[in-house]
Motif scaffolding. Structure first.
Motif, PDB file in Angstrom:
ATOM      1  N   VAL C  11      38.147  52.516  53.390  1.00 36.75           N
ATOM      2  CA  VAL C  11      38.482  51.288  54.126  1.00 36.75           C
ATOM      3  C   VAL C  11      39.844  50.814  53.638  1.00 36.75           C
ATOM      4  O   VAL C  11      40.071  50.724  52.433  1.00 36.75           O
ATOM      5  N   GLN C  12      40.759  50.533  54.576  1.00 30.44           N
ATOM      6  CA  GLN C  12      42.122  50.201  54.156  1.00 30.44           C
ATOM      7  C   GLN C  12      42.493  48.755  54.459  1.00 30.44           C
ATOM      8  O   GLN C  12      43.516  48.270  53.997  1.00 30.44           O
ATOM      9  N   ASP C  13      41.692  48.070  55.279  1.00 24.99           N
ATOM     10  CA  ASP C  13      42.207  46.825  55.835  1.00 24.99           C
ATOM     11  C   ASP C  13      41.412  45.607  55.396  1.00 24.99           C
ATOM     12  O   ASP C  13      41.293  44.635  56.145  1.00 24.99           O
ATOM     13  N   TRP C  14      40.855  45.637  54.205  1.00 20.74           N
ATOM     14  CA  TRP C  14      40.135  44.466  53.732  1.00 20.74           C
ATOM     15  C   TRP C  14      41.022  43.646  52.800  1.00 20.74           C
ATOM     16  O   TRP C  14      41.663  44.185  51.902  1.00 20.74           O
ATOM     17  N   GLY C  15      41.007  42.338  53.009  1.00 22.30           N
ATOM     18  CA  GLY C  15      41.637  41.450  52.050  1.00 22.30           C
ATOM     19  C   GLY C  15      40.619  41.072  50.987  1.00 22.30           C
ATOM     20  O   GLY C  15      39.415  41.019  51.262  1.00 22.30           O
ATOM     21  N   MET C  16      41.093  40.830  49.784  1.00 20.57           N
ATOM     22  CA  MET C  16      40.171  40.440  48.715  1.00 20.57           C
ATOM     23  C   MET C  16      40.793  39.338  47.878  1.00 20.57           C
ATOM     24  O   MET C  16      41.963  39.400  47.520  1.00 20.57           O
ATOM     25  N   ILE C  17      39.984  38.343  47.580  1.00 20.40           N
ATOM     26  CA  ILE C  17      40.429  37.227  46.749  1.00 20.40           C
ATOM     27  C   ILE C  17      39.488  37.091  45.561  1.00 20.40           C
ATOM     28  O   ILE C  17      38.263  37.044  45.734  1.00 20.40           O
ATOM     29  N   GLN C  18      40.089  37.095  44.392  1.00 24.05           N
ATOM     30  CA  GLN C  18      39.305  36.879  43.176  1.00 24.05           C
ATOM     31  C   GLN C  18      39.318  35.392  42.849  1.00 24.05           C
ATOM     32  O   GLN C  18      40.369  34.756  42.835  1.00 24.05           O
ATOM     33  N   ILE C  19      38.130  34.857  42.606  1.00 23.79           N
ATOM     34  CA  ILE C  19      38.012  33.430  42.278  1.00 23.79           C
ATOM     35  C   ILE C  19      37.331  33.308  40.924  1.00 23.79           C
ATOM     36  O   ILE C  19      36.236  33.842  40.725  1.00 23.79           O
ATOM     37  N   ARG C  20      38.001  32.629  39.996  1.00 24.04           N
ATOM     38  CA  ARG C  20      37.332  32.344  38.724  1.00 24.04           C
ATOM     39  C   ARG C  20      37.261  30.831  38.559  1.00 24.04           C
ATOM     40  O   ARG C  20      38.270  30.127  38.675  1.00 24.04           O
ATOM     41  N   ALA C  21      36.070  30.358  38.315  1.00 22.48           N
ATOM     42  CA  ALA C  21      35.863  28.916  38.181  1.00 22.48           C
ATOM     43  C   ALA C  21      34.467  28.693  37.614  1.00 22.48           C
ATOM     44  O   ALA C  21      33.665  29.615  37.542  1.00 22.48           O
ATOM     45  N   ASP C  22      34.207  27.458  37.228  1.00 22.08           N
ATOM     46  CA  ASP C  22      32.852  27.056  36.872  1.00 22.08           C
ATOM     47  C   ASP C  22      32.085  26.922  38.189  1.00 22.08           C
ATOM     48  O   ASP C  22      32.292  25.973  38.942  1.00 22.08           O
ATOM     49  N   LEU C  23      31.220  27.883  38.465  1.00 17.40           N
ATOM     50  CA  LEU C  23      30.590  27.937  39.786  1.00 17.40           C
ATOM     51  C   LEU C  23      29.638  26.765  40.016  1.00 17.40           C
ATOM     52  O   LEU C  23      29.397  26.377  41.159  1.00 17.40           O
ATOM     53  N   GLU C  24      29.094  26.221  38.959  1.00 15.87           N
ATOM     54  CA  GLU C  24      28.227  25.047  39.097  1.00 15.87           C
ATOM     55  C   GLU C  24      29.034  23.875  39.641  1.00 15.87           C
ATOM     56  O   GLU C  24      28.652  23.228  40.609  1.00 15.87           O
ATOM     57  N   ARG C  25      30.154  23.633  38.983  1.00 16.76           N
ATOM     58  CA  ARG C  25      30.983  22.488  39.344  1.00 16.76           C
ATOM     59  C   ARG C  25      31.708  22.693  40.663  1.00 16.76           C
ATOM     60  O   ARG C  25      31.788  21.783  41.484  1.00 16.76           O
ATOM     61  N   ALA C  26      32.266  23.892  40.834  1.00 20.61           N
ATOM     62  CA  ALA C  26      33.199  24.100  41.939  1.00 20.61           C
ATOM     63  C   ALA C  26      32.548  24.787  43.139  1.00 20.61           C
ATOM     64  O   ALA C  26      33.222  25.107  44.108  1.00 20.61           O
ATOM     65  N   GLY C  27      31.237  25.011  43.050  1.00 19.99           N
ATOM     66  CA  GLY C  27      30.551  25.774  44.094  1.00 19.99           C
ATOM     67  C   GLY C  27      30.767  25.216  45.490  1.00 19.99           C
ATOM     68  O   GLY C  27      31.098  25.956  46.424  1.00 19.99           O
ATOM     69  N   ASP C  28      30.599  23.919  45.641  1.00 18.48           N
ATOM     70  CA  ASP C  28      30.731  23.330  46.975  1.00 18.48           C
ATOM     71  C   ASP C  28      32.150  23.470  47.504  1.00 18.48           C
ATOM     72  O   ASP C  28      32.362  23.792  48.673  1.00 18.48           O
ATOM     73  N   ARG C  77      42.976  27.397  47.051  1.00 22.74           N
ATOM     74  CA  ARG C  77      43.790  26.776  46.001  1.00 22.74           C
ATOM     75  C   ARG C  77      43.790  25.258  46.152  1.00 22.74           C
ATOM     76  O   ARG C  77      43.677  24.527  45.168  1.00 22.74           O
ATOM     77  N   ASP C  78      43.860  24.818  47.417  1.00 23.63           N
ATOM     78  CA  ASP C  78      43.826  23.371  47.649  1.00 23.63           C
ATOM     79  C   ASP C  78      42.474  22.795  47.225  1.00 23.63           C
ATOM     80  O   ASP C  78      42.401  21.780  46.536  1.00 23.63           O
ATOM     81  N   ALA C  79      41.439  23.479  47.642  1.00 28.69           N
ATOM     82  CA  ALA C  79      40.098  22.969  47.363  1.00 28.69           C
ATOM     83  C   ALA C  79      39.825  22.914  45.873  1.00 28.69           C
ATOM     84  O   ALA C  79      39.044  22.089  45.398  1.00 28.69           O
ATOM     85  N   LEU C  80      40.473  23.827  45.109  1.00 26.29           N
ATOM     86  CA  LEU C  80      40.205  23.906  43.676  1.00 26.29           C
ATOM     87  C   LEU C  80      41.323  23.303  42.837  1.00 26.29           C
ATOM     88  O   LEU C  80      41.380  23.508  41.618  1.00 26.29           O
ATOM     89  N   SER C  81      42.197  22.528  43.500  1.00 21.03           N
ATOM     90  CA  SER C  81      43.386  22.042  42.783  1.00 21.03           C
ATOM     91  C   SER C  81      43.020  21.125  41.621  1.00 21.03           C
ATOM     92  O   SER C  81      43.769  21.011  40.660  1.00 21.03           O
TER      93      SER C  81
END
Lengths: 976, 134, 172
Positions: C11-28, C77-81
């Motif tokens: 598969v060549q055409d997938w975008g991928m974003i890595q997110i690191r955060a406190d998933l409890e706090r930032a989940g929503d 990025r905005d949501a997690l600023s």
């Protein structure tokens, strides 16, 4: 009928199909077997009893067994790369067209010159080699060793690569039953009825084990069980699958034969299953033991069970007149099977004085003489059995009678196959009544939960008759017989074989005991008992019983040797599996790898990466290519594929504080938009990596590591963050492969990049040790103005998918500038010309920054960093430590890498003392003379001194200590 | 070959998916420590036959370090737990005692706060020299 | 010639974003910006075109069409600023393979020391394929395997070899 050999019986053979004759070759002679034969059964059918010679005395040997325990009938199979030595003829299925050869004999099996050892047996006792070859020492190297090496070894190793394929597979199973005999089949059924996922693995191509041959209606019992199991969804049955070892936490290895010696199948020859078993049921049956009487190794003397297997399973007569010798009732089954096949049984020799069981009664009823309280005194015949000499078992071997025979079926009782049980710590008990070691269910091997991870079933558990499943009637007690006759003379014991493959006899074990080898493990190694390829499957119990008798102690006091995997030999191919050739190890390739390949780059491995070392043109040597690349960079412009450099994002409110701990220098003060060189040490203070960090934003840094260091340093960071400073708010991410990175280097670097258009790369907009973000040639890019060559240099990072595009555009746009791709060697030379260190060259895991003149990069103000305390230890601050200097060859020769500078005097071993060593050395194309760097005691204080570097077979090298910066000391070139 | 359950992702991983990290619960000492303290931190390891606490990283997985309580002789695993723990947890101690009633913890049972084991001060204001090196 | 155990395609055409955060706090916040609910431990959530996978207790991987990359990066990025979080485009550092066919699982059984039968339908398992790290999840037709870009050739060769015709793991 005679088509498949004169010893093929007119009827019978439950495993063969007479409709399919199979031609094969043995030592060049054409023979014929039938489908279903093993090589051993086919050879026996052709009257070929002798199948090899023993290891030490080169005694003629035939098969004594019919299964995996066979010590004698080992053959070389196949040709060229497919040649495999030491294959058991008794378990290898016959394939049409097979080429088989006997081993351990020269010039031929029948006339073997090594057999002279046989006449000299008195001079080759246990420990012979240890005792003989100690003195004189010089003789060992020139006389003994060459002779022994030529005559030693079983079989020959193939010299060509194995052309077959192998594979592995993982399985996770609730219960694995090892052994497809009746006990294993029943255990599998019981486990499956509980709803568990069940595997049953059977080493042969057939289910049933001994039951079809040894018990009335055995086949129908087996067929019913197999049919039931085949109907169960949660059961997997695998035949021709040998469980070879049981390891910690229920890890079971099993080899499945897929296309053994059938190269045309086009599929892997074998598959190694790596099974995680919740529980292992060891239903591996039992193996029959030989009896130790004089001449028990003459071809034609076989285990009683093997004799009836050849008759019943393959329709082959191992002989026409079969004498049975035993100490138990079970062996009488052989007499009955032989009689049923129309063969003669002139006598059964039984060591027991009273023989009244049902089986002996049945034999007597057929008119066969049963000689009780009797023993074999000797065998007449050398290459085959001619007659059996009989004596009283209680006596010392006075012959009372001689009976003509061509086959002897012997049985000394049975030993449960406890290997898998024992591999991982299961313990054994000595069972006096049955004269055998059996598993102690109260001391099982334990798993991760501390509970038993294996149990035994059937004969492997000591229940030899498995009467509950076979319906077998009780048999009379065995009488342990370890030497036959009881009062055998010393001379007779010289001819009583314990370990047939390694030629260990009763006399050898008794000698070992006499010489003080009281531990069974020591006796094993002294005599080599049980150390051959069969791992002593038929010999170990007899051997330790003889040792116990010699030491006058009960058998459990002697104990067993350690059972170690594999149960049967594993081909190395199964262990390597797919990891060979192209798949030997993962090769990491950059986005520009194909371009390098197309330019015939010569690659060097850096970790798992392949990096271009240089790009030789047609007819150009590597050294010439490297020199050309260096000159092109220094004169105009070159490009280096730097994509392999590690790139780690470090982000968070505590990122600066964290990097101040990771680096020896200060990173928290780096302004946004700037780069800084830093050193990373471990807690021992030693340098482990270096590189340039860039501050991307207020809370984000990008850390560059060495090519090999990305995963290691990322792991190092995560270790400290997770395990020590877990309340610090820092995220890390290894983004090494997200970016293609191209170093554009040389006085024309800016000119070239500006031609592609895009961001401002002027000295004002992007000063040295700065970075900027923008576009180049329409590709989003981040450019770092850092230099590892001393030249004007831009490291351009673009998304990996666009790396090749940028690289090609650079080369298109720079044609008139002679833009030159350069490799790692040119990079190394240019950094050495500038006196820059290289992790792995100047460092070796024992070097601290202060050794390399890098004290300036170690903060003196920081309260702490990883390695700081260690660098305060007395050894680290010792003024005697070797320190970095430049080395200038005195006579124009390039110093060899790694050579040591000698000092006055000698050390305690009489060797010259040393005072330094060369860490990097090159011919500098820029300076046209050799340059080198090295670590030298008090080096920086000894400028101008000449050191001597002796090299064996050459005139000593001499070099003058100089400043390590050889080129552009003022550093002006980096500004373009 | 061991199987350990990663407490972070709940996966039973086999040894080839894990990276070993030696003895757990070492207390880091840094500048200001005596030579003896520092030597002990760097080099002294318990190496017991029996109950032992170890560091493992779920390297071919979530990448997290975790701790395991294990018998080095029988390879019985008493439990795995968070690496952010100054001492083995009460649950782990209880699990060990079920199988090894005579075993005694060798640490001070006063509960340590779940915070950093060491707290190096970062000093700002230093100007670091810059090297022209990539 | 027998059939391969599975079809291997890249598969060549997938975008991928890595997110690191406190998933409890930032989940929503993540869920809002990613357009998917935050998956539970070891799971993947999906809406057909996007997937959000649980990589570790503080890491998620968002897979989405390349065309939606830029907007989603900004949204995240905005949501997690106001959070301590890391949002990175990692589309270029991965190699993605599909293993499709009735015996797709057998291909992975030869390479991964993982009990694939116990993996839930919506599971995501990080493990190794022979000598390299990988992540696996299911598709209706088989499996997806993601690894690192530099070893794409190794992975392709490995998967193709494991899927070779005639090498099925069924008992013989």
């Amino acid at each position: 009928m005679t088509e498949t050999g004169p010893f093929r019986l007119p009827r019978g053979g439950r495993l063969i199909d007479r409709a399919y004759p199979l031609p094969f070759r043995f030592d060049g002679r054409q023979m014929r077997g039938v489908a279903g034969d093993t090589i051993a059964s086919a050879l026996l059918a052709n009257g070929q009893l002798m199948m090899g010679r023993s290891f030490k005395y080169h005694r003629p040997r035939g098969p004594i067994a019919s299964g995996v325990e066979e010590p004698n009938a080992l053959l070389g199979l196949g040709q060229a790369g497919r040649f495999e030595p030491n294959q058991r003829a008794t378990t290898t299925p016959l394939i049409g067209g097979m080429v088989t050869t006997s081993q351990n004999c020269w010039p031929s099996l029948n006339a073997d010159i090594g057999a002279v050892n046989n006449w000299l047996y008195r001079f080759f006792p246990a420990g012979f080699y240890y005792k003989t070859f100690i003195h004189p020492r010089a003789f060992w190297k020139h006389v003994f060793e060459p002779v022994i090496r030529r005559s030693a070894g079983l079989g020959k190793a193939p010299t060509e690569a194995d052309p077959d394929k192998y594979e592995q597979a993982y399985a996770h199973v609730d219960v694995v039953v090892v052994g497809g005999g009746i006990a294993g089949l029943a255990a599998a059924r019981d486990a499956a009825r509980e709803g568990k996922s069940v595997w049953l693995v059977e080493q042969t191509p057939h289910f049933g084990g001994r039951t079809p041959t040894d018990h009335a209606d055995g086949q129908s019992h087996v067929d019913a069980l197999v049919a039931e199991l085949q109907g169960m969804q949660n059961v997997t049955l695998r035949r021709s699958t040998q469980a070879t070892g049981l390891y910690d936490h229920g890890y079971l290895l099993a080899r499945e034969s897929l296309a053994d010696h059938d190269p045309n199948a086009g599929i892997p020859r074998q598959r190694l299953w790596r099974i995680r078993a919740g529980h292992v049921i060891v239903a591996t049956g039992a193996l029959e033991r030989p009896l130790s009487f004089a001449g028990n190794d003459v071809p034609g003397v076989m285990l009683a069970s093997a004799v009836r297997d050849y008759i019943n399973d393959y329709g082959v007569a191992p002989g026409r007149r079969i004498v049975v010798v035993a100490n138990n009732d079970d062996a009488y089954r052989t007499a009955l099977v032989a009689l049923e096949a129309g063969l003669e049984v002139p006598a059964v020799i039984d060591a027991r004085n009273s023989v009244e069981g049902a089986l002996p009664a049945a034999v007597r009823a057929r008119g066969v003489r049963v000689l009780t309280g009797s023993a074999i005194a000797g065998i007449k015949g050398g290459h085959s059995v001619e007659a059996v000499k009989i004596c009283a078992h209680s006596g010392s071997g006075d012959v009372t009678e001689t009976v003509d025979a061509d086959c002897v079926a012997m049985s000394g009782g049975w030993s449960p196959v406890v290997h898998l049980w024992s591999h991982c710590g299961g313990k054994l008990n000595w069972d006096d009544a049955q004269a055998m070691f059996a598993p102690d269910p109260n001391r099982p091997p334990t798993g991760a939960d501390g509970k038993a991870m294996a149990s035994c079933a059937g004969a492997a558990a000591g229940d030899l008759l498995v009467a509950g499943l076979t319906g077998a009637q009780a048999e009379a007690a065995i009488m342990p017989v370890w030497v036959m006759p009881q009062q055998a003379t010393r001379k007779m014991k010289f001819k009583m074989w314990l370990d047939f493959q390694n030629d260990v006899k009763v006399s050898d074990v008794e000698l070992a005991a006499q010489e003080g080898y009281h531990s069974v493990e020591h006796t094993k190694r002294y005599t080599t008992l049980g150390m051959a390829t069969d791992q002593g499957k038929v010999s170990n119990i007899n051997g330790l019983a003889v040792l116990s008798n010699a030491l006058n102690q009960p058998i459990p006091a002697t104990g067993t040797t350690t059972f170690r995997p594999p149960y049967t030999p594993l081909t190395l191919g199964t262990i390597a599996a797919e990891a060979r050739g192209e798949l030997f190890q993962p090769l990491r390739k950059t986005p520009m790898h194909g371009w390098h390949e197309a330019r015939s780059a010569f690659f060097e491995p850096v970790g798992h990466w392949r990096r271009p070392y240089c790009y030789p043109k047609a007819g150009e040597s590597h050294a010439d290519a490297v020199a050309r690349e260096v000159r092109a960079v220094r004169a105009s412009v070159g490009t280096l594929d730097a994509s392999t450099l590690g790139k780690i994002i470090v982000k968070g409110p505590d990122a600066g504080k964290f990097l101040d701990m990771i680096y020896t220098g200060m990173m928290s003060t780096l302004p946004v938009g700037k780069c800084r060189y830093g050193l990373i040490c471990n807690e021992n203070g030693f340098l482990i990596d270096d590189g340039v960090a860039a501050r991307l934003s207020e809370d984000t840094w990008l850390v560059h590591t060495t090519t090999g260091g990305a995963e290691r340093i990322h792991g190092h960071m995560e270790d400290w963050l997770q395990c020590e400073w877990w309340d610090w708010k820092v995220w890390t991410a290894n983004v090494t492969e997200q970016w293609a990175q191209i170093a554009v280097v040389g006085p024309k670097a800016r000119v070239l990049l500006e031609r592609l258009g895009g961001m401002d790369l002027s000295a004002e907009a992007l000063p040295f040790m700065g970075w900027a973000e923008g576009e180049i040639a329409g590709i989003p890019a981040r450019v770092y103005r850092i230099s590892f060559s001393g030249e004007l240099s831009f490291e351009v990072a673009v998304p990996a998918n666009r790396g090749l595009e940028l690289w090609e555009k650079l080369h298109e746009a720079g044609k008139d500038l002679s833009v030159t791709p350069y490799g790692t060697e040119a990079m190394h030379i240019m950094r050495a010309e500038k006196g820059f260190i290289m992790i792995g060259d100047e460092t070796d895991g024992t070097v601290i920054p202060q050794d390399l003149g890098l004290g300036w990069a170690v903060s003196k103000k920081k309260a702490d960093f990883i390695g700081k305390r260690a660098q305060e230890r007395s050894h680290m601050t010792d003024p005697e430590r070797w320190k970095l200097v430049g080395l200038e060859s005195v006579d124009g020769r390039v110093l060899p890498d790694g050579v040591y500078a000698v000092d006055e005097g000698v050390n305690a071993n009489g060797q010259r003392k040393t005072q330094g060593r060369v860490t990097s050395t090159y011919m500098s194309p820029t300076l046209n003379r050799p340059i080198a760097m090295g670590l030298v005691r008090h080096g920086p204080d000894r400028m101008g001194e000449v050191l001597e570097f002796p090299v064996a077979g050459q005139e000593s090298y001499k070099a003058r200590i100089v400043d390590p910066v050889f080129y552009d000391k003022e550093g002006s070139r980096a500004n373009g | 070959m061991l199987i350990l359950t990663c407490p972070y992702c709940g996966i039973s991983a086999e040894e080839t998916e894990l990276q070993p990290g030696g003895e757990a619960h070492l207390k880091r000492v840094g500048p200001g420590s005596s030579d003896t303290e520092f030597e002990s931190y760097l080099f002294a390891r318990k190496n017991p036959k029996g109950v032992h606490f170890e560091r493992w990283r779920h390297a071919y997985g979530c990448g997290k370090w975790f701790l395991a309580a294990r018998d080095t002789a029988t390879l019985q695993v008493f439990g795995t737990y968070s690496a952010q723990t100054p001492h083995p947890t009460d649950e782990i101690v209880a699990a060990i005692r079920v199988h090894r009633p005579d075993w005694q913890p060798d640490w001070d049972s006063a509960p340590a706060a779940a915070s950093s084991a060491s707290n190096p001060a970062a000093i700002s204001g230093e100007t670091s020299a810059e090297s022209p090196k990539a | 010639m027998a059939e391969a155990l599975a079809r291997i395609s890249q598969v060549q055409d997938w975008g991928m974003i890595q997110i690191r955060a406190d998933l409890e706090r930032a989940g929503d916040a993540i869920a809002g910006a990613a357009g998917l609910t935050v998956p539970g431990r070891g799971r993947v959530t999906s809406d057909g075109s996007r997937k959000l996978g649980w990589m570790s207790p503080d890491e998620l991987l968002l897979v989405l069409p390349l065309s939606e990359m830029a907007g989603t990066l900004t949204a995240l990025r905005d949501a997690l600023s106001t959070e301590h979080a890391l949002v990175l485009d990692v589309s270029d550092m991965r190699a993605v393979f599909r293993i499709h066919g009735a015996r797709a699982r057998q291909v992975l059984m030869k390479l991964c020391p993982t009990d694939l039968s116990s993996m839930p339908e919506d599971g995501l398992r990080r493990t190794r394929a022979a000598q390299v790290a990988c992540g696996i999840w299911r598709e209706p037709e088989g499996y997806v395997l993601i690894g690192f870009r530099s070893v794409a050739d190794y992975l392709r060769n490995l998967l193709t070899t494991a899927a070779a015709p005639g090498t099925q793991l069924d008992p013989r």
